[in-house]
Scaffold this active site. Structure first.
Site, short mmCIF file in Angstrom:
data_model
loop_
_atom_site.label_atom_id
_atom_site.label_comp_id
_atom_site.label_asym_id
_atom_site.label_seq_id
_atom_site.Cartn_x
_atom_site.Cartn_y
_atom_site.Cartn_z
N HIS A 90 0.86 -1.19 0.00
CA HIS A 90 0.00 0.00 0.00
C HIS A 90 0.90 1.24 0.00
CE1 HIS A 90 -2.54 3.15 1.69
NE2 HIS A 90 -3.58 2.44 1.29
N ASP A 137 -11.53 1.67 -0.27
CA ASP A 137 -10.59 2.59 0.37
C ASP A 137 -11.28 3.42 1.45
OD1 ASP A 137 -8.09 3.53 0.89
OD2 ASP A 137 -7.90 4.77 -0.90
CA CA Z 1 -5.86 3.03 1.03
#
Ligand code: CA
Length: 351
Positions: free
Chosen positions: A188, A314
């Site tokens: 990430h 997200d």
């Molecule tokens: Ca993220």
């Protein structure tokens, strides 16, 4: 668009969101302390100096939502029709920290905290292990504990660790543990390290808008081009944000990689067993976190294969239920939609 979004498979698939973030108080406190003391890198200062202290509506919402692993999150999931969320300690995890005792402790306690929430809401929450790459041997042990004792299905590494990358030798125990224990490695983004960030902060471009993808795709490309997947053919790499652009660029990467190998200009570019396309279609999975774009999702499916593209929201950074409606209506086949929203995540994470 106002159709009600429901969980439970109203369109013939469950929606599994695969890049969802949480934080702990002590993690945010430790990062903000580094920012205050002037010890954090520029990317962290910019990101957490803002999210950690700004009183704006957006940052207050995000801080409150990151810290919650209960009713607020479940209500948001219900409202957006998200059946299950794969959760990870938010970026940069503990990777900005210098005190290893503190960093290991914060990661381990975040894992315990997440495991308890996953147990309380076992039909909704799925966990990924947080590690402390600064201590790779400890991280390998924590990966084992995450998988065997806490029931976690992957690991999130927030890209560089103080400017260092997972293809470097000191991180080998982490790659080996992921390969040996079949633990998907989700890389990430975080802000680029100071050696890379250049004028990006001044330009307002170092964060999720651009710098994240530049730095994380660089990280992934280092793994692809330095033979990590020849060493660990079973290693599974997951990238968000449209696979950080790799599918779009792959032909150029592959052509220029081969030219670089032939030229013998670079010590680290050696012939690989396969083309870069092969690794992208064999070892890499991509999610559409932060990129609710039908065109990007279809490109990923075409280049990587339809079994390797996963849905992500997200949350809480990009909580937009209308994006779910948009993706429900994407013009791919019903079978591809089931794979995208549900079964690819089930297969990858062994759900
Ligand atoms: Ca993220």
């Amino acid at each position: 668009m106002t159709t009600e979004l429901k969980t439970g498979g109203q369109h013939g698939y469950l929606r599994i969101a695969t890049e969802e973030a949480f934080a702990t108080e002590e993690q945010l406190d430790a990062i903000l302390r580094l920012v205050k003391e002037g010890r954090a890198d520029k990317g962290t200062v910019s990101l957490w100096g803002f999210y950690g202290t700004s009183p704006s509506e957006r940052t207050t919402f995000i801080r409150e939502r990151l810290l919650d692993l209960g009713e607020l999150r479940l209500a948001a999931m219900d409202e957006a029709g998200i059946d299950k969320a794969v959760l990870a300690l938010t970026s940069p995890g503990v990777q900005s920290m210098f005190d290893l005792d503190e960093a290991r402790g914060i990661a381990a306690r975040a894992n315990d905290h997440l495991a308890a929430a996953c147990e309380r809401h076992s039909d909704r929450f799925i966990g990924m292990t947080a590690i402390c790459p600064q201590d790779a041997e400890w991280s390998a042990q924590e990966l084992k504990r995450g998988k065997e004792e806490l029931g976690f299905v992957g690991v999130q590494v927030n890209s560089h660790t103080h400017g260092h990358y997972l293809d470097e030798e000191q991180f080998d125990p982490i790659l080996r543990a992921c390969a040996d224990m079949d633990i998907p490695l989700y890389i990430h983004p975080q802000g680029p390290p100071d050696e890379m960030i250049g004028g990006m902060v001044e330009a307002g471009l170092e964060g999720a808008i651009f710098g994240f993808a530049v730095e994380t795709s660089y990280h992934a490309l280092r793994l692809l081009t330095t033979g990590v997947f020849d060493r660990y053919p079973s290693l599974k790499l997951v990238l968000g944000h449209g696979c950080e652009g790799l599918p779009f660029w792959i032909d150029r990467f592959n052509y220029m990689f081969n030219a670089g190998v032939r030229s013998q200009r670079y010590d680290r570019l050696k012939p690989l067993q396969h083309s870069l396309h092969h690794y992208l279609r064999t070892n890499v999975w991509g999610t559409n976190s932060g990129l609710p774009s039908p065109a990007s999702i279809k490109l990923m499916m075409e280049v990587m294969g339809e079994d390797r593209v996963l849905y992500a929201m997200d949350y809480p950074y990009q909580y937009v239920p209308d994006e779910v409606r948009l993706l429900d209506a994407i013009d791919i086949s019903p079978e591809q939609k089931v794979k995208f929203f549900q079964t690819n995540a089930e297969a990858l994470f062994g759900l």
